[in-house]
Design a protein around this motif. Structure first.
Motif, PDB file in Angstrom:
ATOM      1  N   LEU A   1      -7.901  -0.341  -6.718  1.00 26.98           N
ATOM      2  CA  LEU A   1      -7.474  -1.028  -5.502  1.00 26.98           C
ATOM      3  C   LEU A   1      -5.970  -0.882  -5.287  1.00 26.98           C
ATOM      4  CD1 LEU A   1      -8.505  -2.718  -3.152  1.00 26.98           C
ATOM      5  CD2 LEU A   1      -8.082  -4.755  -4.526  1.00 26.98           C
ATOM      6  N   ARG A   2      -5.196  -1.081  -6.335  1.00 25.95           N
ATOM      7  CA  ARG A   2      -3.739  -0.929  -6.215  1.00 25.95           C
ATOM      8  C   ARG A   2      -3.364   0.506  -5.833  1.00 25.95           C
ATOM      9  NH1 ARG A   2      -3.546  -4.555 -10.492  1.00 25.95           N
ATOM     10  NH2 ARG A   2      -3.324  -2.925 -12.051  1.00 25.95           N
ATOM     11  N   PHE A   3      -4.038   1.490  -6.432  1.00 28.33           N
ATOM     12  CA  PHE A   3      -3.767   2.896  -6.131  1.00 28.33           C
ATOM     13  C   PHE A   3      -4.060   3.203  -4.657  1.00 28.33           C
ATOM     14  CE2 PHE A   3      -5.432   7.253  -5.732  1.00 28.33           C
ATOM     15  CZ  PHE A   3      -4.304   7.962  -6.102  1.00 28.33           C
ATOM     16  N   LEU A   4      -5.238   2.777  -4.188  1.00 29.42           N
ATOM     17  CA  LEU A   4      -5.603   3.042  -2.789  1.00 29.42           C
ATOM     18  C   LEU A   4      -4.668   2.317  -1.814  1.00 29.42           C
ATOM     19  CD1 LEU A   4      -9.501   2.950  -2.998  1.00 29.42           C
ATOM     20  CD2 LEU A   4      -8.043   4.942  -2.565  1.00 29.42           C
ATOM     21  N   ASN A   5      -4.344   1.067  -2.109  1.00 28.68           N
ATOM     22  CA  ASN A   5      -3.436   0.324  -1.233  1.00 28.68           C
ATOM     23  C   ASN A   5      -2.045   0.951  -1.207  1.00 28.68           C
ATOM     24  OD1 ASN A   5      -5.260  -1.535  -0.265  1.00 28.68           O
ATOM     25  ND2 ASN A   5      -4.849  -3.019  -1.884  1.00 28.68           N
ATOM     26  N   SER A   6      -1.591   1.425  -2.353  1.00 30.82           N
ATOM     27  CA  SER A   6      -0.283   2.081  -2.420  1.00 30.82           C
ATOM     28  C   SER A   6      -0.273   3.348  -1.575  1.00 30.82           C
ATOM     29  CB  SER A   6       0.044   2.408  -3.880  1.00 30.82           C
ATOM     30  OG  SER A   6       1.202   3.201  -3.964  1.00 30.82           O
ATOM     31  N   LEU A   7      -1.348   4.124  -1.653  1.00 33.33           N
ATOM     32  CA  LEU A   7      -1.457   5.337  -0.851  1.00 33.33           C
ATOM     33  C   LEU A   7      -1.494   5.004   0.642  1.00 33.33           C
ATOM     34  CD1 LEU A   7      -1.911   8.426  -0.752  1.00 33.33           C
ATOM     35  CD2 LEU A   7      -4.362   7.920  -0.812  1.00 33.33           C
ATOM     36  N   LEU A   8      -2.314   4.026   1.012  1.00 35.36           N
ATOM     37  CA  LEU A   8      -2.434   3.662   2.426  1.00 35.36           C
ATOM     38  C   LEU A   8      -1.134   3.091   2.980  1.00 35.36           C
ATOM     39  CD1 LEU A   8      -6.026   2.152   2.463  1.00 35.36           C
ATOM     40  CD2 LEU A   8      -5.283   4.369   3.357  1.00 35.36           C
ATOM     41  N   GLU A   9      -0.372   2.368   2.147  1.00 36.01           N
ATOM     42  CA  GLU A   9       0.921   1.844   2.597  1.00 36.01           C
ATOM     43  C   GLU A   9       1.876   2.973   2.979  1.00 36.01           C
ATOM     44  OE1 GLU A   9       2.340  -0.633  -0.566  1.00 36.01           O
ATOM     45  OE2 GLU A   9       1.137  -2.349   0.064  1.00 36.01           O
ATOM     46  N   ARG A  10       1.690   4.138   2.355  1.00 40.69           N
ATOM     47  CA  ARG A  10       2.556   5.288   2.669  1.00 40.69           C
ATOM     48  C   ARG A  10       2.036   6.094   3.862  1.00 40.69           C
ATOM     49  NH1 ARG A  10       2.677   4.863  -2.945  1.00 40.69           N
ATOM     50  NH2 ARG A  10       4.772   4.790  -3.828  1.00 40.69           N
ATOM     51  N   ILE A  11       0.722   6.150   4.034  1.00 34.10           N
ATOM     52  CA  ILE A  11       0.128   7.003   5.064  1.00 34.10           C
ATOM     53  C   ILE A  11       0.021   6.297   6.421  1.00 34.10           C
ATOM     54  CG2 ILE A  11      -2.033   8.158   5.715  1.00 34.10           C
ATOM     55  CD1 ILE A  11      -2.354   8.795   2.728  1.00 34.10           C
TER      56      ILE A  11
ATOM     57  N   LYS B   1     -11.936   4.606  10.613  1.00 37.83           N
ATOM     58  CA  LYS B   1     -12.853   4.274   9.517  1.00 37.83           C
ATOM     59  C   LYS B   1     -12.165   4.423   8.168  1.00 37.83           C
ATOM     60  CE  LYS B   1     -17.050   5.999  11.786  1.00 37.83           C
ATOM     61  NZ  LYS B   1     -16.475   5.838  13.085  1.00 37.83           N
ATOM     62  N   TYR B   2     -12.510   3.498   7.280  1.00 40.20           N
ATOM     63  CA  TYR B   2     -12.159   3.611   5.867  1.00 40.20           C
ATOM     64  C   TYR B   2     -13.466   3.895   5.149  1.00 40.20           C
ATOM     65  CZ  TYR B   2      -7.771   1.246   7.034  1.00 40.20           C
ATOM     66  OH  TYR B   2      -6.556   0.907   7.569  1.00 40.20           O
ATOM     67  N   ILE B   3     -13.512   4.981   4.418  1.00 43.49           N
ATOM     68  CA  ILE B   3     -14.745   5.368   3.742  1.00 43.49           C
ATOM     69  C   ILE B   3     -14.390   5.618   2.277  1.00 43.49           C
ATOM     70  CG2 ILE B   3     -16.743   6.921   3.833  1.00 43.49           C
ATOM     71  CD1 ILE B   3     -15.440   7.817   6.638  1.00 43.49           C
ATOM     72  N   GLY B   4     -14.362   4.563   1.491  1.00 43.63           N
ATOM     73  CA  GLY B   4     -13.967   4.691   0.093  1.00 43.63           C
ATOM     74  C   GLY B   4     -12.522   5.151   0.010  1.00 43.63           C
ATOM     75  N   ASP B   5     -12.326   6.362  -0.541  1.00 40.59           N
ATOM     76  CA  ASP B   5     -10.967   6.905  -0.660  1.00 40.59           C
ATOM     77  C   ASP B   5     -10.597   7.752   0.558  1.00 40.59           C
ATOM     78  OD1 ASP B   5     -12.918   8.833  -1.522  1.00 40.59           O
ATOM     79  OD2 ASP B   5     -11.251  10.072  -2.229  1.00 40.59           O
ATOM     80  N   ALA B   6     -11.467   7.837   1.532  1.00 35.94           N
ATOM     81  CA  ALA B   6     -11.216   8.659   2.722  1.00 35.94           C
ATOM     82  C   ALA B   6     -10.916   7.768   3.924  1.00 35.94           C
ATOM     83  CB  ALA B   6     -12.446   9.521   3.013  1.00 35.94           C
ATOM     84  N   ILE B   7     -10.215   8.367   4.877  1.00 37.87           N
ATOM     85  CA  ILE B   7      -9.990   7.696   6.150  1.00 37.87           C
ATOM     86  C   ILE B   7     -10.243   8.689   7.271  1.00 37.87           C
ATOM     87  CG2 ILE B   7      -8.299   6.025   5.277  1.00 37.87           C
ATOM     88  CD1 ILE B   7      -6.116   7.707   6.649  1.00 37.87           C
ATOM     89  N   MET B   8     -10.577   8.135   8.431  1.00 38.87           N
ATOM     90  CA  MET B   8     -10.679   8.924   9.646  1.00 38.87           C
ATOM     91  C   MET B   8      -9.744   8.263  10.643  1.00 38.87           C
ATOM     92  SD  MET B   8     -14.012   9.618  12.005  1.00 38.87           S
ATOM     93  CE  MET B   8     -13.784   9.290  13.730  1.00 38.87           C
TER      94      MET B   8
END
Length: 189
Positions: free
Chosen positions: A150-160, A173-180
């Motif tokens: 969760l921390r890893f994904l949130n950290s990535l999304l905070e940058r993207i 859409k959020y699909i696990g580790d993917a986004i659209m």
């Protein structure tokens, strides 16, 4: 012996007229005082109801930035308090729905509010679509705990996410580790 009593009727009638005048004045004063008291009581009851009614009208027009002042501890005060609580819950509900249906998505559909969307609503338009998926995430995530994932994904999304928003895009859409993500302005870069 004879007793003769002489009474002046004029004086008696004058006293009676003065009594009647005083009675009329006192009655009028009592009626005026009662009218004032009834008016004040009536206003103390109707004014909070009118204020609540005005607040309901604002909400009916689409504004949820309404908070009606609670001026009493009676039934009207309870009703006003319940109305304010309902508006706060509606605000939280709408804010929560925006996490799942972002405002830019509604704008792309030509809708201003999620309640305007009907089943089957669609818009045909050119858009740029970004798909992002983390390469090798499954084996990587198997070595992490749920909190670390969760921390890893949130950290990535905070940058993207700021880059997507800066380019007038939004995540559909959020699909696990993917986004659209969708870009209505069709950016070239």
């Amino acid at each position: 012996g004879a007793v003769q009593v002489r009474v002046s009727l004029a004086k008696q009638f004058a006293d009676l007229a003065r009594f009647r005048r005083n009675l009329i004045i006192a009655g009028a004063a009592i009626l005026i005082a009662l009218s004032i008291v009834i008016t004040l009581i009536s206003r103390s009851i109707t004014r909070p109801i009118q204020t609540l009614y005005a607040g309901m009208g604002e909400v009916n027009e689409g504004s949820l930035d309404v908070e009606v002042a609670i001026t009493s501890r009676d039934e009207v005060g309870y009703l006003t308090s319940t109305f304010n609580d309902m508006i706060q819950r509606l605000r939280r509900l709408i804010e929560s729905s925006r996490r799942f249906v972002p405002q830019p998505f509604l704008n792309a559909l030509g809708k201003s509010d999620i309640t305007d969307v009907a089943i089957g609503d669609a818009t045909l338009r050119d858009m740029t679509v970004l798909f992002m998926d983390i390469r090798g995430f499954t084996p990587l995530s198997e070595r992490m705990t749920a909190d670390e994932n969760l921390r890893f994904l949130n950290s990535l999304l905070e940058r993207i996410l700021p880059s997507i928003e800066r380019n007038n895009g939004f995540v559909d859409k959020y699909i696990g580790d993917a986004i659209m993500a969708l870009f209505a302005d069709c950016p070239d870069d």
